[in-house]
Design a protein around this motif. Structure first.
Motif, mmCIF file in Angstrom:
data_model
loop_
_atom_site.group_PDB
_atom_site.id
_atom_site.type_symbol
_atom_site.label_atom_id
_atom_site.label_comp_id
_atom_site.label_asym_id
_atom_site.label_seq_id
_atom_site.Cartn_x
_atom_site.Cartn_y
_atom_site.Cartn_z
ATOM 1 N N ALA A 154 0.838 -1.201 0.000
ATOM 2 C CA ALA A 154 0.000 0.000 0.000
ATOM 3 C C ALA A 154 0.875 1.255 0.000
ATOM 4 O O ALA A 154 1.841 1.348 0.750
ATOM 5 N N LYS A 155 0.478 2.216 -0.832
ATOM 6 C CA LYS A 155 1.215 3.477 -0.920
ATOM 7 C C LYS A 155 0.227 4.629 -1.132
ATOM 8 O O LYS A 155 -0.791 4.475 -1.787
ATOM 9 N N PRO A 156 0.543 5.812 -0.591
ATOM 10 C CA PRO A 156 -0.338 6.974 -0.771
ATOM 11 C C PRO A 156 -0.159 7.594 -2.159
ATOM 12 O O PRO A 156 0.772 7.256 -2.893
ATOM 13 N N ALA A 157 -1.048 8.519 -2.492
ATOM 14 C CA ALA A 157 -0.936 9.220 -3.765
ATOM 15 C C ALA A 157 0.333 10.073 -3.782
ATOM 16 O O ALA A 157 0.811 10.526 -2.748
ATOM 17 N N GLY A 158 0.881 10.250 -4.981
ATOM 18 C CA GLY A 158 2.097 11.043 -5.114
ATOM 19 C C GLY A 158 3.276 10.206 -5.572
ATOM 20 O O GLY A 158 3.108 9.125 -6.159
ATOM 21 N N ASP A 159 4.479 10.686 -5.305
ATOM 22 C CA ASP A 159 5.703 9.990 -5.731
ATOM 23 C C ASP A 159 6.119 8.955 -4.700
ATOM 24 O O ASP A 159 6.197 9.241 -3.498
ATOM 25 N N THR A 160 6.382 7.751 -5.178
ATOM 26 C CA THR A 160 6.826 6.657 -4.315
ATOM 27 C C THR A 160 8.164 6.133 -4.818
ATOM 28 O O THR A 160 8.273 5.716 -5.974
ATOM 29 N N ARG A 161 9.165 6.170 -3.982
ATOM 30 C CA ARG A 161 10.491 5.669 -4.364
ATOM 31 C C ARG A 161 10.539 4.159 -4.155
ATOM 32 O O ARG A 161 10.130 3.648 -3.111
ATOM 33 N N VAL A 162 11.030 3.458 -5.174
ATOM 34 C CA VAL A 162 11.209 2.007 -5.081
ATOM 35 C C VAL A 162 12.664 1.684 -5.395
ATOM 36 O O VAL A 162 13.294 2.342 -6.222
ATOM 37 N N GLU A 163 13.185 0.673 -4.728
ATOM 38 C CA GLU A 163 14.588 0.284 -4.921
ATOM 39 C C GLU A 163 14.686 -1.202 -5.229
ATOM 40 O O GLU A 163 13.996 -2.024 -4.624
ATOM 41 N N TRP A 164 15.534 -1.515 -6.173
ATOM 42 C CA TRP A 164 15.835 -2.905 -6.546
ATOM 43 C C TRP A 164 17.284 -3.171 -6.177
ATOM 44 O O TRP A 164 18.181 -2.403 -6.532
ATOM 45 N N ASP A 165 17.534 -4.266 -5.472
ATOM 46 C CA ASP A 165 18.882 -4.569 -4.986
ATOM 47 C C ASP A 165 19.798 -5.153 -6.043
ATOM 48 O O ASP A 165 20.968 -5.470 -5.776
ATOM 49 N N GLY A 166 19.297 -5.303 -7.273
ATOM 50 C CA GLY A 166 20.151 -5.810 -8.353
ATOM 51 C C GLY A 166 20.170 -7.318 -8.479
ATOM 52 O O GLY A 166 20.976 -7.867 -9.241
#
Length: 236
Positions: A154-166
């Motif tokens: 779940a995430k709010p409206a707007g910009d959400t940062r996501v990270e992938w560990d490679g």
């Protein structure tokens, strides 16, 4: 005070002579001569018209004043254009100087494709139009093959940062290269994809081709992007 006659001894009206002067100027420009009409050119034409006018058919004074005002307007516009060119050059140089501080830093730019460096992961920003309960992120290689699925939740409206560990779904480290980040989720009962931006490292700064733009060369990008397109400046 007398004005100038509309037709001189050479049979050409004032407008025709002005056009003739402009055409001659264009020819000189292509052959390496002067490249613009100056106020002196108009005054020279005015003097010639005065010397050739018919004293029995003078133009009214208000017409003479209007013509002189036109000369001043043309000259003023020319000076204004020169000043704007100088201001544009100054602003471009100032932008380039400021942009030089971005070299070596990460910037966020539009686009789902980003560069993964060796032994590192990737970060991206997902723009959500409204709050969502089940944001899912897919990581694909350049061939479109699925490498990893991330359940962001779940995430709010707007910009959400996501990270992938490679790493892939099995925990294996993936090689360096370009990867595509896709984000989707259920919104109003329908599965929808969301806009994604990725981070890239700035290699160098370029001045535009006389258009006032400052360009950034980014690691993993085939062509530079405009400084104005940068959405966020990240860490060095």
């Amino acid at each position: 005070m007398t004005g100038i006659n509309n037709v001189g001894q050479n049979g050409l009206s004032y407008i025709d002579q002005l056009k003739s002067l402009q055409e001659a100027n264009k020819t000189e420009k292509t052959t390496g001569g002067k490249n613009e009409l100056k106020q002196e050119d108009f005054l020279s034409l005015l003097t010639k018209q005065l010397s050739q006018q018919d004293p029995f058919k003078p133009v009214e004074n208000d017409q003479m004043i209007a013509q002189m005002a036109s000369f001043a307007t043309v000259d003023g516009i020319g000076k204004m254009n020169t000043q704007f060119d100088s201001l544009n050059s100054s602003m471009t140089s100032n932008q380039a100087l400021q942009a030089s501080s971005l070299v070596g830093r990460d910037v966020l730019v539009p686009g789902a494709k980003g560069l993964k460096e060796a032994d590192k992961g990737m970060a991206a920003m997902v723009k959500l139009p409204q709050a969502i309960n089940n944001l899912m992120v897919r990581v694909e290689n350049e061939q479109g093959q699925l490498i990893r699925t991330l359940d962001v939740g779940a995430k709010p409206a707007g910009d959400t940062r996501v990270e992938w560990d490679g790493k892939d779904d099995k925990g294996n480290a993936m090689p360096a290269g370009r990867y595509n980040i896709k984000a989707a989720g259920v919104l109003d009962g329908e599965n929808k994809e969301f806009g994604v931006s990725t981070y890239a490292n700035v290699n160098s700064v370029l001045l535009g081709k006389g258009d006032g733009n400052v360009l950034l060369n980014l690691a993993g990008f085939a062509s530079p992007i405009k400084l104005a397109e940068v959405l966020e400046v990240g860490k060095a």
